[in-house]
Design a protein around this motif. Sequence first.
Motif, PDB file in Angstrom:
ATOM      1  N   PHE A   1     -16.327   6.567  -7.023  1.00 50.45           N
ATOM      2  CA  PHE A   1     -15.809   5.981  -5.794  1.00 50.45           C
ATOM      3  C   PHE A   1     -14.810   6.921  -5.125  1.00 50.45           C
ATOM      4  O   PHE A   1     -14.071   7.636  -5.811  1.00 50.45           O
ATOM      5  CB  PHE A   1     -15.113   4.639  -6.077  1.00 50.45           C
ATOM      6  N   THR A   2     -14.811   6.894  -3.808  1.00 50.26           N
ATOM      7  CA  THR A   2     -13.841   7.695  -3.041  1.00 50.26           C
ATOM      8  C   THR A   2     -12.668   6.841  -2.570  1.00 50.26           C
ATOM      9  O   THR A   2     -11.753   7.352  -1.929  1.00 50.26           O
ATOM     10  CB  THR A   2     -14.525   8.334  -1.812  1.00 50.26           C
ATOM     11  N   ASP A   3     -12.692   5.569  -2.879  1.00 45.96           N
ATOM     12  CA  ASP A   3     -11.622   4.661  -2.468  1.00 45.96           C
ATOM     13  C   ASP A   3     -10.309   5.016  -3.171  1.00 45.96           C
ATOM     14  O   ASP A   3     -10.311   5.599  -4.254  1.00 45.96           O
ATOM     15  CB  ASP A   3     -11.994   3.211  -2.812  1.00 45.96           C
ATOM     16  N   ASN A   4      -9.210   4.628  -2.547  1.00 46.69           N
ATOM     17  CA  ASN A   4      -7.902   4.827  -3.155  1.00 46.69           C
ATOM     18  C   ASN A   4      -7.785   3.976  -4.410  1.00 46.69           C
ATOM     19  O   ASN A   4      -8.084   2.776  -4.398  1.00 46.69           O
ATOM     20  CB  ASN A   4      -6.806   4.429  -2.158  1.00 46.69           C
ATOM     21  N   ILE A   5      -7.359   4.579  -5.516  1.00 47.85           N
ATOM     22  CA  ILE A   5      -7.223   3.878  -6.793  1.00 47.85           C
ATOM     23  C   ILE A   5      -5.804   4.062  -7.285  1.00 47.85           C
ATOM     24  O   ILE A   5      -5.304   5.186  -7.369  1.00 47.85           O
ATOM     25  CB  ILE A   5      -8.226   4.404  -7.841  1.00 47.85           C
ATOM     26  N   ILE A   6      -5.148   2.952  -7.591  1.00 43.96           N
ATOM     27  CA  ILE A   6      -3.746   3.008  -8.012  1.00 43.96           C
ATOM     28  C   ILE A   6      -3.557   2.287  -9.345  1.00 43.96           C
ATOM     29  O   ILE A   6      -4.362   1.431  -9.729  1.00 43.96           O
ATOM     30  CB  ILE A   6      -2.810   2.384  -6.956  1.00 43.96           C
ATOM     31  N   ILE A   7      -2.474   2.660 -10.033  1.00 38.17           N
ATOM     32  CA  ILE A   7      -2.065   1.967 -11.252  1.00 38.17           C
ATOM     33  C   ILE A   7      -0.701   1.357 -10.993  1.00 38.17           C
ATOM     34  O   ILE A   7       0.247   2.056 -10.616  1.00 38.17           O
ATOM     35  CB  ILE A   7      -1.996   2.918 -12.454  1.00 38.17           C
ATOM     36  N   GLU A   8      -0.614   0.029 -11.151  1.00 43.16           N
ATOM     37  CA  GLU A   8       0.635  -0.679 -10.889  1.00 43.16           C
ATOM     38  C   GLU A   8       1.166  -1.309 -12.163  1.00 43.16           C
ATOM     39  O   GLU A   8       0.519  -2.184 -12.741  1.00 43.16           O
ATOM     40  CB  GLU A   8       0.423  -1.780  -9.846  1.00 43.16           C
ATOM     41  N   PRO A   9       2.342  -0.889 -12.643  1.00 40.72           N
ATOM     42  CA  PRO A   9       2.952  -1.568 -13.795  1.00 40.72           C
ATOM     43  C   PRO A   9       3.378  -2.983 -13.401  1.00 40.72           C
ATOM     44  O   PRO A   9       3.806  -3.229 -12.269  1.00 40.72           O
ATOM     45  CB  PRO A   9       4.167  -0.699 -14.130  1.00 40.72           C
ATOM     46  N   PHE A  10       3.249  -3.915 -14.331  1.00 37.83           N
ATOM     47  CA  PHE A  10       3.602  -5.304 -14.066  1.00 37.83           C
ATOM     48  C   PHE A  10       4.225  -5.886 -15.332  1.00 37.83           C
ATOM     49  O   PHE A  10       3.654  -5.782 -16.417  1.00 37.83           O
ATOM     50  CB  PHE A  10       2.359  -6.107 -13.667  1.00 37.83           C
ATOM     51  N   GLU A  11       5.413  -6.472 -15.175  1.00 36.17           N
ATOM     52  CA  GLU A  11       6.097  -7.051 -16.329  1.00 36.17           C
ATOM     53  C   GLU A  11       5.597  -8.472 -16.566  1.00 36.17           C
ATOM     54  O   GLU A  11       5.907  -9.389 -15.800  1.00 36.17           O
ATOM     55  CB  GLU A  11       7.617  -7.057 -16.102  1.00 36.17           C
ATOM     56  N   ALA A  12       4.805  -8.636 -17.611  1.00 37.56           N
ATOM     57  CA  ALA A  12       4.263  -9.939 -17.978  1.00 37.56           C
ATOM     58  C   ALA A  12       5.001 -10.477 -19.205  1.00 37.56           C
ATOM     59  O   ALA A  12       5.818  -9.775 -19.809  1.00 37.56           O
ATOM     60  CB  ALA A  12       2.768  -9.813 -18.274  1.00 37.56           C
ATOM     61  N   VAL A  13       4.695 -11.723 -19.564  1.00 35.60           N
ATOM     62  CA  VAL A  13       5.351 -12.348 -20.714  1.00 35.60           C
ATOM     63  C   VAL A  13       5.107 -11.540 -21.985  1.00 35.60           C
ATOM     64  O   VAL A  13       5.998 -11.363 -22.822  1.00 35.60           O
ATOM     65  CB  VAL A  13       4.837 -13.799 -20.897  1.00 35.60           C
TER      66      VAL A  13
END
Length: 273
Positions: free
Chosen positions: A223-235
Motif C-alpha cells: 500500500f502507498t497509503d500513510n501508515i502510522i503507529i500510535e502508542p495508546f495507554e490501555a488497562v
Amino acid sequence: MSYSSFLSRTGLIAVYLLLISCGGVITEKDSAPTKVPDVSQIPDAVPKYEPRSKYGNPAQYEVFGKRYYTLTSAEGYREKGIASWYGTKFHGRRTSSGETYDMYEMTAAHKTLPLPSYAEVTNLENGRKVIVKVNDRGPFHGNRLIDLSYSAATKLGIVAKGTGLVEVRTITPGKLQKTALSPEAEKTTPEKPVGSALMFLQVGAFSSRSRAEQVKNRLQQDFTDNIIIEPFEAVQGTLYRVRMGPVADVAYGDNLSEKLFDIGFRDSHIVIE
C-alpha cells in the motif's frame, strides 16, 4: 438427536432468525419512501425504563461467521463510528427485540447494546443530534457502528450520502439532559461543521512495538497509503495501534478493509478521531 436437544436447537435457530430479522443482512437494495415526510414533526425517542427483550439479548451470537457479545449494561457506552440507515425493504418487518420496524420512528440497530436501549447520536460532520431507541440488531457490515431508521438518518442529514460519521452515546432513563435540537431550533440554527472528524483504518493493536513495526513494514509493501503507529495507554499496558490514513471517505475505507482481509488482516476497522 433427542427431543429435548431438538427443542434446544430449534430455539437457538429461532433466536438467530429473530436477531437478523432486520439488521442489514438482506442483500436486496434498500430505498427511501417515495413520499418524504416532514421529519421535523417527528419527535425524538423518549428514554424510559423497559424490560429487556426476551429473545434480543443472548449473551453471544454469530452472524456471517463472526461472534458478537451482548453488553450486560448500556451505562456509559460512548463510541464514534460510521452510521448507515435502513428503509423500505425492512419497513413492517419484525426487529430483533420483537417490535415491528417502522422507518418513520426514531429507532436504530446496534450489534451489542442491550435491547432496548436509548442513545443520542451526533453527526460529527454537521453537529446535528437525535435521540433514538435501539430495538434491533445490526448492521452486520464490518465498518458500520449503527443502523438508523430512515427518519433518524434524515434528521441527521445522512440519507443522501448513505453513511455518516457519528458519535453514539447511550442515555440512562431518568438522567436525560436536553442536548438534541428541537424542531424550532433546527429551523433557526445553521448547520456548523464540527471539522474534527477524521477517519483511520485500524489494522491492529499490539503489545509489542517491534510487532507493530513488522506489520507496518508488511503493509508498506502493498500500500502507498500513510501508515502510522500510535502508542495508546490501555488497562493492560501500552498498546501500539497500526493505522492507515486519514482515509478520504467511507467507500475507500471499505475497499482498504477488503484488500487487507485478502492478505490476512481480518480485524481491520474504521475508527474516527
